[in-house]
Design an enzyme around this catalytic site. Sequence first.
Site, short mmCIF file in Angstrom:
data_model
loop_
_atom_site.label_atom_id
_atom_site.label_comp_id
_atom_site.label_asym_id
_atom_site.label_seq_id
_atom_site.Cartn_x
_atom_site.Cartn_y
_atom_site.Cartn_z
N SER A 125 -0.31 -10.19 -2.12
CA SER A 125 -0.08 -9.52 -3.27
C SER A 125 0.83 -10.35 -3.93
CB SER A 125 0.72 -8.23 -2.87
OG SER A 125 1.36 -7.58 -3.86
N TYR A 159 7.57 -4.37 2.32
CA TYR A 159 6.28 -4.72 1.70
C TYR A 159 6.17 -6.15 1.44
CZ TYR A 159 2.11 -4.27 -0.92
OH TYR A 159 0.73 -4.32 -1.11
P1 NDP Z 1 -5.70 2.15 -1.46
O1 NDP Z 1 -4.54 2.99 -0.99
O2 NDP Z 1 -6.61 2.67 -2.48
O3 NDP Z 1 -6.64 1.81 -0.27
C1 NDP Z 1 -5.77 1.24 1.12
C2 NDP Z 1 -7.04 1.21 1.97
O4 NDP Z 1 -6.33 0.87 3.21
C3 NDP Z 1 -7.77 2.54 2.37
O5 NDP Z 1 -9.14 2.40 2.26
C4 NDP Z 1 -6.95 3.28 3.55
O6 NDP Z 1 -8.19 3.89 4.32
C5 NDP Z 1 -6.89 1.77 4.34
N1 NDP Z 1 -5.88 2.12 5.41
C6 NDP Z 1 -4.43 2.36 5.43
N2 NDP Z 1 -4.11 2.37 6.47
C7 NDP Z 1 -5.04 2.28 7.66
C8 NDP Z 1 -5.10 1.90 8.73
N3 NDP Z 1 -4.14 2.14 9.58
N4 NDP Z 1 -6.34 1.63 9.45
C9 NDP Z 1 -7.46 1.52 8.44
N5 NDP Z 1 -7.32 1.49 7.36
C10 NDP Z 1 -6.14 1.86 6.66
O7 NDP Z 1 -4.94 0.88 -2.00
P2 NDP Z 1 -5.63 -0.53 -2.26
O8 NDP Z 1 -6.86 -0.47 -2.43
O9 NDP Z 1 -4.82 -0.97 -3.37
O10 NDP Z 1 -5.06 -1.15 -1.27
C11 NDP Z 1 -5.90 -2.46 -0.58
C12 NDP Z 1 -5.00 -3.78 -0.26
O11 NDP Z 1 -4.81 -4.33 -1.66
C13 NDP Z 1 -3.78 -3.47 0.49
O12 NDP Z 1 -3.64 -4.41 1.53
C14 NDP Z 1 -2.74 -3.51 -0.50
O13 NDP Z 1 -1.42 -3.91 -0.17
C15 NDP Z 1 -3.32 -4.84 -1.43
N6 NDP Z 1 -2.86 -4.83 -2.80
C16 NDP Z 1 -2.92 -3.93 -3.83
C17 NDP Z 1 -2.49 -3.94 -4.97
C18 NDP Z 1 -2.61 -2.77 -5.96
O14 NDP Z 1 -1.65 -2.89 -7.11
N7 NDP Z 1 -3.49 -1.89 -5.92
C19 NDP Z 1 -1.60 -5.09 -5.32
C20 NDP Z 1 -1.63 -6.04 -4.15
C21 NDP Z 1 -2.04 -5.88 -3.09
P3 NDP Z 1 -7.78 5.24 5.17
O15 NDP Z 1 -6.60 5.88 4.55
O16 NDP Z 1 -9.01 5.92 4.93
O17 NDP Z 1 -7.53 4.44 6.60
#
Ligand code: NDP
Length: 248
Positions: A143, A156
């Site tokens: 990120s 974070y």
């Molecule tokens: P979302 O919240 O939309 O997606 C997060 C995903 O992670 C979901 O599919 C969720 O699925 C999964 N997840 C969370 N906890 C668990 C767990 N314990 N086991 C398995 N899966 C898990 O956010 P983003 O798509 O934005 O996030 C994706 C990545 O991008 C993350 O690593 C985030 O830190 C990173 N990121 C995002 C940014 C943004 O602005 N959006 C910026 C920089 C980085 P479920 O709950 O079904 O398990």
Amino acid sequence: MSHGIKDKVIVITGASSGLGECTARHLSALGATLVLGARRADRLHTLVADLEKQGGKAVAVTTDVTQKVQVEALVKTAVDTYGRVDVLLNNAGLMQQSMLGSLKTDEWDNMIDVNIKGTLYGIAAVLPYMKAQKSGHIINVSSVAGHKVTPAGAVYCATKHAVRAISEGLRSEVKEWNLRTTTISPGAVATELTDHITEKEIGAGIRDFYKHHAVGPDSFARIVEFALNQPAEVDINEILYRPTSQQL
Ligand code: NDP
């Protein structure tokens, strides 16, 4: 059709929403075979049904990335079903911004478990297969928070700095097996990420920032495509990108 992606077996963690889901749709349209993990099984099954309707090949595996055996099972499904694992998109992540003084220690644990340990478990699950194949590509998701530290973002940011450190260590260790490693560091992207912030004012501020500045998750999917599509001898190690209007 993209020759760098067509028929590749690609495992994506956190595929039930946001960047993971969008990238799954994008790569499926380019001919990839997908193995999709997350905890929300209903969302994964709907996604797989959608992809199949459009001629794609995908399987859903309910996976909590904080559970090492579940991540192993996710990757084993790829190998058992499709014979190999070409790419891991280590994408599952959680952001729960708060001031350290608020002592939200459970949230610190959550972020460390999902963002750091989950990433490590993904690497541990694919490495033996990729080393045996002498090919593979691991993409970790950091990120802007892996490059900067902000108030209310200490934990974070620490987890996302850790992802970059782990990725660089991995990069330097896997040359003899011909493996590629990429870290992608997005700025604000419109997903469900900000939904999990429990501090009212901090959450409202961040959500307002996202409302005005965030770009779509297709931005991320295109970057994954770019990294995967390079010739085998080219390893894209780091990409940092932001919405053009994002100052931080
Ligand atoms: P979302 O919240 O939309 O997606 C997060 C995903 O992670 C979901 O599919 C969720 O699925 C999964 N997840 C969370 N906890 C668990 C767990 N314990 N086991 C398995 N899966 C898990 O956010 P983003 O798509 O934005 O996030 C994706 C990545 O991008 C993350 O690593 C985030 O830190 C990173 N990121 C995002 C940014 C943004 O602005 N959006 C910026 C920089 C980085 P479920 O709950 O079904 O398990």
